[in-house]
Design a protein around this motif. Sequence first.
Motif, PDB file in Angstrom:
ATOM      1  N   VAL A 164      -7.665  -0.491  -2.874  1.00 11.16           N
ATOM      2  CA  VAL A 164      -8.581  -0.702  -1.754  1.00 11.16           C
ATOM      3  C   VAL A 164      -8.066  -1.879  -0.937  1.00 11.16           C
ATOM      4  O   VAL A 164      -7.871  -2.972  -1.487  1.00 11.16           O
ATOM      5  N   ARG A 202      -8.517  -5.002   1.382  1.00  8.62           N
ATOM      6  CA  ARG A 202      -9.647  -5.913   1.580  1.00  8.62           C
ATOM      7  C   ARG A 202      -9.336  -6.941   2.661  1.00  8.62           C
ATOM      8  O   ARG A 202      -8.243  -7.495   2.694  1.00  8.62           O
ATOM      9  N   PHE A 223      -6.911  -1.185   9.730  1.00 14.12           N
ATOM     10  CA  PHE A 223      -8.033  -0.986   8.805  1.00 14.12           C
ATOM     11  C   PHE A 223      -8.868   0.228   9.221  1.00 14.12           C
ATOM     12  O   PHE A 223      -9.249   1.057   8.382  1.00 14.12           O
ATOM     13  N   LYS A 224      -9.140   0.319  10.505  1.00 12.70           N
ATOM     14  CA  LYS A 224      -9.954   1.432  11.003  1.00 12.70           C
ATOM     15  C   LYS A 224      -9.285   2.763  10.716  1.00 12.70           C
ATOM     16  O   LYS A 224      -9.919   3.716  10.230  1.00 12.70           O
ATOM     17  N   ASN A 238      -8.948   7.931   5.041  1.00 16.70           N
ATOM     18  CA  ASN A 238      -9.463   8.028   3.674  1.00 16.70           C
ATOM     19  C   ASN A 238     -10.717   8.888   3.625  1.00 16.70           C
ATOM     20  O   ASN A 238     -10.888   9.726   2.728  1.00 16.70           O
ATOM     21  N   THR A 239     -11.593   8.691   4.601  1.00 21.45           N
ATOM     22  CA  THR A 239     -12.811   9.495   4.671  1.00 21.45           C
ATOM     23  C   THR A 239     -12.478  10.966   4.887  1.00 21.45           C
ATOM     24  O   THR A 239     -13.084  11.859   4.281  1.00 21.45           O
ATOM     25  N   CYS A 265       0.833  -1.205   0.000  1.00 22.32           N
ATOM     26  CA  CYS A 265       0.000   0.000   0.000  1.00 22.32           C
ATOM     27  C   CYS A 265       0.868   1.256   0.000  1.00 22.32           C
ATOM     28  O   CYS A 265       0.565   2.233  -0.712  1.00 22.32           O
ATOM     29  N   TYR A 268      -7.044   3.406   8.448  1.00 22.86           N
ATOM     30  CA  TYR A 268      -6.994   3.653   7.006  1.00 22.86           C
ATOM     31  C   TYR A 268      -8.296   4.284   6.533  1.00 22.86           C
ATOM     32  O   TYR A 268      -8.287   5.295   5.814  1.00 22.86           O
ATOM     33  N   TRP A 269      -9.426   3.700   6.906  1.00 22.69           N
ATOM     34  CA  TRP A 269     -10.704   4.194   6.405  1.00 22.69           C
ATOM     35  C   TRP A 269     -11.063   5.546   7.013  1.00 22.69           C
ATOM     36  O   TRP A 269     -11.671   6.390   6.341  1.00 22.69           O
ATOM     37  N   GLU A 270     -10.658   5.782   8.248  1.00 21.51           N
ATOM     38  CA  GLU A 270     -10.897   7.094   8.834  1.00 21.51           C
ATOM     39  C   GLU A 270     -10.086   8.166   8.107  1.00 21.51           C
ATOM     40  O   GLU A 270     -10.596   9.245   7.800  1.00 21.51           O
TER      41      GLU A 270
END
Length: 237
Positions: free
Chosen positions: A197, A199, A223-224, A230-231, A186, A226-228
Amino acid sequence: MEPTFDTVDLLDGNIFQVTWDVGRRCNYDCSYCPSHRHDNFSPHASLEDLKKNSDFVLKYIDLYMTYRDYKWASINFTGGEPTVNPNFIEFSKYIKERYSLEYAYKWRCIFTLTSNGAMSKKMADAVMENFNHITISYHAEADNTIKQQVRDRMLQISKNGPANDCNLSINVMFHAQYFDECKELCNFLDDNNVAYVPRVIGEEPDSRSNFAHQYTEDQLQWFKDYWENNTKKVQEA
């Protein structure tokens, strides 16, 4: 007047979708991929059979399009690994040509490919010439030489695909035992401005640990985070 209708897909709207399983044969042997999805011995589909099936599929779509309002279709090729079939590129050229000559003036078709990315540069060039979109899934259970080849193809298609009207999606399949390797990939993709993305492997945890990986608290936190992040980037854009 003939009645018309449109089917609705939650992901892709009204596009009429066909998923074409080219065959079981695969050049990987991932522990989390069940045996009914892949093997290393199934015979390759012949070019003759692939062409016959192409003619049928296009006629089938054409019949549906007669009654549909939204005249868009998508054909996605998957497997196994489609590109290991020695007839794959000649077959893809055939179906695209048949569509262009006989149906393109009646309805729009998008040709897509799902692959593990373990292909030659020559194969990747042919893919970009014949497909509108390719999804590459990175699998860590492979020889390092093969995994380097996949990285090279990711950069090749990311750089040259848009000029060929071929877009790229990357799914990094986060293997619990190769988690640091997946994180490093990544970072590599980030450094090269290639979108991806991350997965998880397995939608729901169950007793078959090889099909649904069990992640540590630190891994789940990654993961958490990363998505925070990214958002946050999306919101600030």
